[in-house]
Scaffold this motif. Structure first.
Motif, PDB file in Angstrom:
ATOM      1  N   LYS A  82       9.102  -4.662   1.409  1.00  0.00           N
ATOM      2  CA  LYS A  82       8.114  -5.524   2.062  1.00  0.00           C
ATOM      3  C   LYS A  82       8.392  -6.995   1.758  1.00  0.00           C
ATOM      4  N   LYS A  83       8.524  -7.824   2.813  1.00  0.00           N
ATOM      5  CA  LYS A  83       8.819  -9.243   2.623  1.00  0.00           C
ATOM      6  C   LYS A  83       7.569 -10.038   2.260  1.00  0.00           C
ATOM      7  N   TRP A  97       0.832  -1.205   0.000  1.00  0.00           N
ATOM      8  CA  TRP A  97       0.000   0.000   0.000  1.00  0.00           C
ATOM      9  C   TRP A  97       0.866   1.256   0.000  1.00  0.00           C
ATOM     10  N   GLY A  98       0.352   2.282  -0.655  1.00  0.00           N
ATOM     11  CA  GLY A  98       0.903   3.623  -0.535  1.00  0.00           C
ATOM     12  C   GLY A  98      -0.244   4.581  -0.256  1.00  0.00           C
ATOM     13  N   PHE A  99      -0.015   5.586   0.601  1.00  0.00           N
ATOM     14  CA  PHE A  99      -1.090   6.504   0.998  1.00  0.00           C
ATOM     15  C   PHE A  99      -0.547   7.926   1.031  1.00  0.00           C
ATOM     16  N   LYS A 150      -1.205  15.177  -8.205  1.00  0.00           N
ATOM     17  CA  LYS A 150       0.140  15.111  -7.609  1.00  0.00           C
ATOM     18  C   LYS A 150       0.135  14.228  -6.348  1.00  0.00           C
ATOM     19  N   THR A 151      -0.897  14.400  -5.508  1.00  0.00           N
ATOM     20  CA  THR A 151      -0.989  13.610  -4.273  1.00  0.00           C
ATOM     21  C   THR A 151      -1.163  12.131  -4.591  1.00  0.00           C
ATOM     22  N   LEU A 152      -1.945  11.836  -5.612  1.00  0.00           N
ATOM     23  CA  LEU A 152      -2.121  10.445  -6.043  1.00  0.00           C
ATOM     24  C   LEU A 152      -0.776   9.847  -6.464  1.00  0.00           C
ATOM     25  N   ASN A 153       0.020  10.624  -7.159  1.00  0.00           N
ATOM     26  CA  ASN A 153       1.340  10.123  -7.570  1.00  0.00           C
ATOM     27  C   ASN A 153       2.284   9.975  -6.384  1.00  0.00           C
ATOM     28  N   ASP A 154       2.088  10.831  -5.336  1.00  0.00           N
ATOM     29  CA  ASP A 154       2.865  10.661  -4.109  1.00  0.00           C
ATOM     30  C   ASP A 154       2.527   9.312  -3.462  1.00  0.00           C
ATOM     31  N   ALA A 155       1.234   8.966  -3.455  1.00  0.00           N
ATOM     32  CA  ALA A 155       0.814   7.672  -2.898  1.00  0.00           C
ATOM     33  C   ALA A 155       1.431   6.532  -3.702  1.00  0.00           C
ATOM     34  N   PHE A 156       1.467   6.695  -5.026  1.00  0.00           N
ATOM     35  CA  PHE A 156       2.082   5.677  -5.899  1.00  0.00           C
ATOM     36  C   PHE A 156       3.567   5.502  -5.560  1.00  0.00           C
ATOM     37  N   GLY A 157       4.240   6.626  -5.364  1.00  0.00           N
ATOM     38  CA  GLY A 157       5.658   6.558  -5.014  1.00  0.00           C
ATOM     39  C   GLY A 157       5.885   5.867  -3.685  1.00  0.00           C
ATOM     40  N   MET A 158       5.030   6.160  -2.697  1.00  0.00           N
ATOM     41  CA  MET A 158       5.157   5.516  -1.386  1.00  0.00           C
ATOM     42  C   MET A 158       4.931   4.007  -1.499  1.00  0.00           C
ATOM     43  N   ALA A 159       3.976   3.613  -2.336  1.00  0.00           N
ATOM     44  CA  ALA A 159       3.712   2.181  -2.510  1.00  0.00           C
ATOM     45  C   ALA A 159       4.910   1.470  -3.126  1.00  0.00           C
ATOM     46  N   LYS A 160       5.554   2.104  -4.116  1.00  0.00           N
ATOM     47  CA  LYS A 160       6.723   1.476  -4.759  1.00  0.00           C
ATOM     48  C   LYS A 160       7.873   1.322  -3.758  1.00  0.00           C
ATOM     49  N   ILE A 161       8.074   2.355  -2.930  1.00  0.00           N
ATOM     50  CA  ILE A 161       9.131   2.270  -1.906  1.00  0.00           C
ATOM     51  C   ILE A 161       8.822   1.158  -0.916  1.00  0.00           C
TER      52      ILE A 161
END
Length: 467
Positions: free
Chosen positions: A92-93, A61-63, A76-87
């Motif tokens: 994540k194991k 998940w990214g939020f 822009k905020t949606l893309n921030d959530a996308f970036g957090m999910a990728k990180i």
């Protein structure tokens, strides 16, 4: 720019390479007034609004959230959530395998309201709180101080998701609380009357008027001054609907939230087994079943899943945990509509709604008449419970029962035990029913309005004398 479902969906169209995406717009009006001992302690009116975006990417998940509801900032905020999910996915194991399928909500959903809160001015609410606090101090000479609070949440939500949720939700939840403090010599003791509902002004005071609540709180505090303390013992107890609701929520409900189950709660691996008396059917519902106005009403959860009645324990057997779409997929069941977020800036968590035990066929008088020695407990007070269902809660009032008759009022009484052991001793349920913990909040990582209740219930538990 006026926020609409179409605008949220337009924002979601700007993201790809995700398994799932959701947008939640939330506008909240929060008004709160508190008066204590003749002085205004709180007079606050706030409004906040914003959008929270959550995406599922590569099993994580990214939020992200924003208070700016322009389309440009939302994208822009949606893309921030996308970036957090990728990180998150890179570290994540254990990946999220997917989300359970659900028939998602579409349309407008309004909680029932009798008497719009917005038809009553803040001045009227301030006058009520001030007058009730003052009158509480005048009922008896021994009542030396008092405090009174009115609080309301008026919510407007929009939920859209990449797989079809498109829901608009309107909801209001007022609450009222009066506390009287009586004192004599060096002893001080307090008593409270509270109410919290989903609905409007008339719903809030449907059972008791503010004046009646004031009188009850003052009289209880006065009477408790001269009450004795109990001796500690394991005994037969009759719990009022508020005590039943507190145990149903704190000692049982949290143990069946699927995220707690996965962490090893006491009910893990017990699905389909008997965990309570055959008299006990315990439910968590987004609706105000059996009686109106429950404070935990949730028509659509924050994943866009329509709320429903979930039978957790059926005639003593464990039948369901409480799920969001993620845990429902992991357990291979349908989501139960328990994903909730308190504000737009909060991620949805698995939370209860209205948790209660279904009524039986006894009158309260019949239950009392069959008790040779025991206690009648009224009015839930603070306490604690853990993941094993071990609990200790206070009762505002406790009455000794001897040979089928209610005797002396006792003070400082606690009830404790392991919830599953206590539920196995239930031998009578009243035919009455009420919700009675709606003025409070559940505090699992973030706040949530919930409620709990049931009928009068007879069981065995440990009685203590210290709060």
């Amino acid at each position: 720019m006026r926020i609409t479902i179409d605008l949220l969906q337009k924002a979601l169209q700007n993201i790809s390479q995700v398994s799932y995406a959701e947008a939640r717009y939330h506008h909240r009006i929060r008004n709160e007034i508190t008066v204590g001992n003749g002085a205004v302690e709180e007079a606050k009116s706030t409004q906040n609004e914003g959008v929270g975006f959550r995406v599922l990417v590569n099993g994580a998940w990214g939020f992200a959230s924003t208070s700016d509801t322009s389309l440009q900032v939302m994208v822009k905020t949606l893309n921030d959530a996308f970036g957090m999910a990728k990180i998150s996915a890179s570290a994540k194991k254990t990946k999220i395998s997917g989300l359970a399928e659900a028939k998602l909500a579409k349309g407008v959903f309004r909680s029932p309201v009798d008497g719009s809160l917005e038809d009553h001015s803040l001045e009227e609410k301030m006058n009520l709180v001030t007058e009730i606090e003052a009158s509480t101090r005048k009922h008896f000479d021994t009542v030396k101080s008092a405090a009174c609070t009115y609080r309301e949440l008026i919510d407007h939500k929009l939920i859209a998701s990449s797989d079809g949720a498109a829901a608009e939700i309107l909801d209001s939840k007022p609450e009222f609380r009066i506390t009287a403090v009586a004192s004599k010599n060096s002893e001080r003791i307090s008593a409270s009357e509270t109410v919290g509902v989903t609905g409007g002004w008339n719903d809030l005071f449907r059972k008791d008027s503010a004046e009646e609540m004031s009188r009850k709180a003052a009289e209880t505090a006065k009477n408790l001054l001269d009450a004795k303390e109990p001796k500690g013992e394991r005994a037969t107890v009759i719990l009022d609907p508020g005590m039943v609701g507190l145990i149903a929520h704190e000692a049982i409900g949290h143990t069946v939230e699927a995220d707690f189950v996965l962490s090893g709660s006491i009910v893990k691996g017990k699905m389909g087994t008997r965990i309570a008396s055959e008299l006990v059917t315990l439910v968590d519902s987004g609706y105000s079943d059996i009686a109106g106005g429950a404070a935990g009403v949730l028509l659509v959860d924050d994943e866009g899943v329509p709320a429903r009645k979930t039978v957790v324990i059926e005639k003593g057997f464990l039948r369901s945990y409480l799920h969001n779409r993620e845990t429902a997929a992991e357990f291979g069941v349908a989501p139960t509509g328990n994903a909730r977020a308190f504000e737009y800036s909060d991620e949805p968590l698995i939370r209860m709604r209205n948790t209660y035990i279904e009524p039986g066929d006894y009158t309260t008088e019949e239950m009392i008449r069959e008790v040779k020695h025991g206690y009648l407990l009224k009015g839930p007070r603070s306490g604690q419970a853990d993941a094993n269902g071990e609990f200790m809660f206070g009762a505002q009032e406790a009455y000794l029962i001897e040979k089928g008759e209610v005797k002396d009022l006792l003070k400082g009484v606690t009830i404790s035990g392991r919830a599953l052991d206590v539920l196995k001793t239930v031998d009578a349920l009243g035919r009455d029913f009420a919700y009675d913990i709606g003025a409070g909040y559940c505090g699992k990582k973030q706040l949530a309005k919930v409620d709990g209740g049931g009928p009068h219930l007879r069981c065995k538990a440990l009685i203590g004398g210290v709060q």
